[in-house]
Structures are given as structure tokens and as C-alpha cells.
Design a protein around this motif. Structure first.
Motif, short mmCIF file in Angstrom:
data_model
loop_
_atom_site.label_atom_id
_atom_site.label_comp_id
_atom_site.label_asym_id
_atom_site.label_seq_id
_atom_site.Cartn_x
_atom_site.Cartn_y
_atom_site.Cartn_z
N HIS A 70 4.59 -4.66 -6.00
CA HIS A 70 5.54 -3.73 -6.64
C HIS A 70 6.95 -4.02 -6.12
N HIS B 243 11.32 -4.49 -7.61
CA HIS B 243 12.27 -4.37 -8.73
C HIS B 243 13.24 -5.53 -8.66
N HIS C 179 5.29 4.33 -12.18
CA HIS C 179 5.43 5.09 -10.93
C HIS C 179 4.71 6.43 -11.06
N HIS D 4 3.47 4.04 -5.58
CA HIS D 4 3.63 5.17 -4.63
C HIS D 4 2.41 6.09 -4.58
N ASP E 232 8.42 -2.68 -2.69
CA ASP E 232 9.30 -1.84 -3.53
C ASP E 232 10.77 -2.13 -3.28
#
Ligand code: GUN
Ligand code: ZN
Length: 436
Positions: free
Chosen positions: A76, A78, A231, A270, A323
């Protein structure tokens, strides 16, 4: 067929370790070798045995005394958030609105997306991460830049154009139809090209209308083999706001279930604050809770009950991730260092074997890709890293007192970072970029 043989101490997991003494869960060769050709691992085992299988004149690289492991997997991240790492915010929603959404708007520009893609792959390979599961921005340009760079590097990557049609700046919004059409276009352009995989990527319930969720469901039905990422239950204010947007849902998890988005290829970023009902529903669906420790601590989101979720009568499948850029390190070693500390605060133990399992085979299993990555088994992708537990003066000093493999792994996790990565082989090719 050019073959490469690398020599060193080999470590690969067979399955999840039951405890810190579970020596059956892994294979460890103290004088080992790995033979690679055509991007695939051809053989691994004791050096003498593997050498005997190699062709005459095989290229041989001696990494002794270092450890050779499967490349790390980050489930995960971005892609458009490299320049928001370390942004000073009180909590998730403030961080998203103040820094993250404005930054992601810049990825409408092709040149910007292409420039950041080069940095992204440099940084991940520098940290020994050979597969990542990435959110691009809402713009197709960002997915194009990401996958084009991945094709160039030869990496196995999973990524998706984010779908979001409300509660963000205008420059970050698509529509239900645009999100659907552009995701289809990204799939047509990139899925299966090189080692690229496309993931269906509704950002989260706050930024998708029920109409967008319906179009997302249509994509999931048309492309049932694709991963889905979103998420879930990261922060208490986020959960409360989500409940007002979907008043008919039983809870947050039920929103995704209602639109057919909960299955064994669904990655739920999460998932910290789950009720028992939600944990049961996720377990029954075989979906994956993705633990992002540095992000959870940095944003003050909460303490993920990793061990408790694994111990349930209906256990959860769990993956681990950085993340970036809510997360504060590109390193999976640092990520598991923080995961360890979170379990300490919860009165639980996370042993080093379990940590290294999660970074490699565990994450591959969570992605249903353990036939390709996360292991040194012959026939799998030659994505391999070399780790040096003596990489810094502080590590070398501590290594003087280290006696066991478990202690060495724990030291790598506690003090290690990109400096401990000696080399990153992508499909058998040495690919670690030089330090800046
Ligand atoms: N929830 C929705 N979007 C995001 C994001 O970009 N980062 C984190 N940490 N949580 C999110
Ligand atoms: Zn995220």
C-alpha cells in the motif's frame, strides 16, 4: 540464455512461522547460491549443488557474507505523495485536505508524473522493494507514467488510477462514468503488459458517491481477477463522517460489501478500528487488512491489533505496507521496526521471523502472488535482494555480539534501512540505483 549465479547466505520462507523457534518455517543455507536466467530463478540451494547445475562460464557474483532474500513487497503506497512525506498535520483528514489533495492535483501534468515516477522506482529499488501496490492519482496520466516506468524497469507492480468524485478539490474529481471509462482504459493499456497488474481503486467511501460505487461494482464484476484497493477505518473522525454519507450501511465495512467489493483480492488499507462484526465479515470474505505502521503512528491514527486479529476464531489475512506519503519511510525494514513497537504498546510480541515473513512471502500470499514473488523457489521471478547487517558503524558494532540468525534479522529490522541493501535484482538484473 545467460545465467547469473549469486552466492551468499540464503533465506526464504516456506510458510508463516508459528513462533520465534519455528525453524521448519524457513530454509536457510549458510553457503548458498541462486541461479537466475530469463528473469526467473532456475535453482537455489547449497553452493556446490547449484554450481554443478550452472552452465560453463556462468557469471558468478560473490555476495558472501551477506544474506540473500526475496525482494521486499509493499502492499500500500501512494505514488503521487512522495513530496508530502513529513507534512505537519493534526490528523488524517487535515493532512489530506491541507497537503495531499493539492499535491495530487499536480499529476494532471504528464511531465511531472513522469519525473516523479523515476524517483519512485529509484527509491523503492534502493530500499529493496521489488513489488509495490500503488495508488496513482485520479488522472490517467499518472497511471500511464507509473506503468511506463515499471515496464522500463521490468518490475512486477500493481497500481490503479484512483476513482474519486466528491469531497476533494475540483482538479481531483472524476465522475462515476469517467472513473469507470478511464479505469477500463488503464486496464486495456497496461494490465499484463510486462509484469504490470492493474488494481480497481476507489480511494475510500468519503470520496466516492453511491453512483461511483455502483460503477466500481460493475468493474469488479467485469474484471474479477483484478485486485481491488481502498481505505477502511483508519481514523475515528473519518469513520464518523463516512457513517453520515452512507446512513443505510451497518458500518464502514458494510459499504464496500454492499457494492460487491469485499473478496480475496481486496486490500483494505489500515483497518485499525474494526468492530467484531466487521472483522468477521472481512475474514469470511477472505479480504486483506493492510497494516501501515509508520503512517498510523505519524498521523496518530491508532494501534493496529495485528496479533489479536491473527488469533481470532475467524482470523484476518494481513499484509504490511509503508503507506507513503502518510508513512514516513520507504524502507520495509523501518516499517516492521515500527510494527514491532506498535505490538509492544499493545502488550504483544512480533518476532523477527514473523516480520521477515510478512515483508516477503506473507505479502506475496496476501496478494495471491506467491507462485511468482516473495520466495526463492525455482520457477518464480528473480526479484532478489542482498542484505548487509554490517552496513553502518552502529550495525557493525552491534553485530559483534549477535549470535543467531534471529538476532541478525532483528538487528537489520531495528537499525537497518536502504544502507543495508547491498543489491536489488529485478528479474535477475542488478538494479539498485546509486545513492544520491
Ligand atoms: N484515506 C484516503 N486517502 C488516503 C491517503 O491518501 N492516505 C491515507 N493514509 N489515508 C487515506
Ligand atoms: Zn493510503
Amino acid at each position: 540464455m545467460t545465467e547469473t549465479l549469486i552466492r551468499g547466505r540464503l533465506l526464504t520462507f516456506r510458510r508463516a512461522p508459528l513462533d520465534a523457534a519455528d525453524t521448519e518455517s524457513f530454509i536457510y543455507e549458510t553457503d548458498g547460491a541462486l541461479l537466475m536466467s530469463d528473469g526467473v530463478i532456475q535453482a537455489f540451494g547449497a553452493y556446490a549443488d547449484v554450481k554443478a547445475k550452472a552452465e560453463d562460464g556462468v557469471e558468478e557474483i560473490d555476495h558472501r557474507p551477506h544474506l540473500i532474500l526475496p525482494g521486499f513487497i509493499d502492499t500500500h503506497v501512494h505514488f503521487p505523495q512522495m513530496q508530502v512525506i513529513g507534512s505537519y498535520a493534526a490528523n488524517l483528514l487535515e493532512w489530506l485536505n491541507t497537503y495531499t489533495f493539492p499535491e495530487e492535483c499536480r499529476f494532471v501534468e504528464k511531465a511531472h508524473a513522469e519525473r516523479i515516477a523515476v524517483h519512485f522506482f529509484d527509491e523503492f529499488l534502493r530500499n529493496g522493494t521489488t513489488t509495490a501496490v500503488a495508488y496513482c492519482s485520479v488522472h490517467k496520466t499518472s497511471a500511464d507514467a507509473f506503468f511506463a516506468e515499471s515496464l522500463k524497469r521490468g518490475t512486477r507492480m500493481i497500481a490503479g488510477k484512483v476513482m474519486m468524485d466528491r469531497n476533494a478539490p475540483q482538479g481531483l474529481l472524476d465522475t462515476p462514468e469517467m472513473g469507470y471509462d478511464e479505469t477500463r482504459a488503464v486496464i486495456a493499456d497496461w494490465h499484463g503488459k510486462g509484469r504490470n497488474h492493474v488494481a480497481i481503486t476507489p480511494r475510500f467511501a468519503i470520496t466516492s458517491t453511491p453512483q461511483q460505487m455502483e460503477r466500481t461494482q460493475a468493474l469488479a464484476e467485469e474484471f474479477p481477477d483484478l485486485h481491488i484497493q481502498t481505505h477502511l477505518s483508519e481514523n475515528h473522525d473519518e469513520i464518523a463522517y463516512t457513517a453520515t454519507l452512507y446512513p443505510d450501511a451497518i458500518d464502514y465495512t458494510d459499504i464496500y460489501a454492499h457494492y460487491g467489493l469485499l473478496g480475496p483480492k481486496t486490500l483494505l488499507g489500515h483497518a485499525i478500528h474494526l468492530s467484531d462484526r466487521e472483522a468477521d465479515a472481512i475474514s469470511e470474505a477472505g479480504a486483506i487488512a493492510v497494516h501501515c505502521p509508520t503512517s498510523n503512528l505519524f498521523l496518530g491514527s491508532g494501534l493496529f491489533p495485528l496479533k489479536a486479529l491473527k488469533r481470532r476464531d475467524k482470523p484476518l489475512r494481513i499484509a504490511v505496507a509503508t503507506d507513503i506519503g502518510g508513512g514516513s519511510s520507504y524502507s520495509m525494514l523501518k516499517t516492521m521496526d515500527e510494527a514491532y513497537k506498535i505490538q509492544q504498546l499493545l502488550g504483544e510480541r512480533l518476532n523477527p521471523l514473523e516480520s521477515f515473513y510478512h515483508m516477503t512471502l506473507g505479502n506475496a500470499e496476501a496478494l495471491s502472488l506467491s507462485d511468482k514473488i516473495g520466495t526463492l523457489e525455482p520457477g518464480t521471478d528473480a526479484d532478489v535482494i542482498v542484505l548487509n547487517a554490517f552496513a553502518t558503524p552502529a550495525m557493525a558494532l552491534r553485530m559483534e555480539t549477535v549470535k543467531t540468525l534471529g538476532e541478525e534479522l532483528f538487528l537489520l529490522q531495528t537499525l537497518g534501512d536502504d544502507r543495508a541493501i547491498v543489491e536489488t535484482y529485478v528479474a535477475g538484473r542488478a538494479s539498485k540505483p546509486n545513492a544520491i
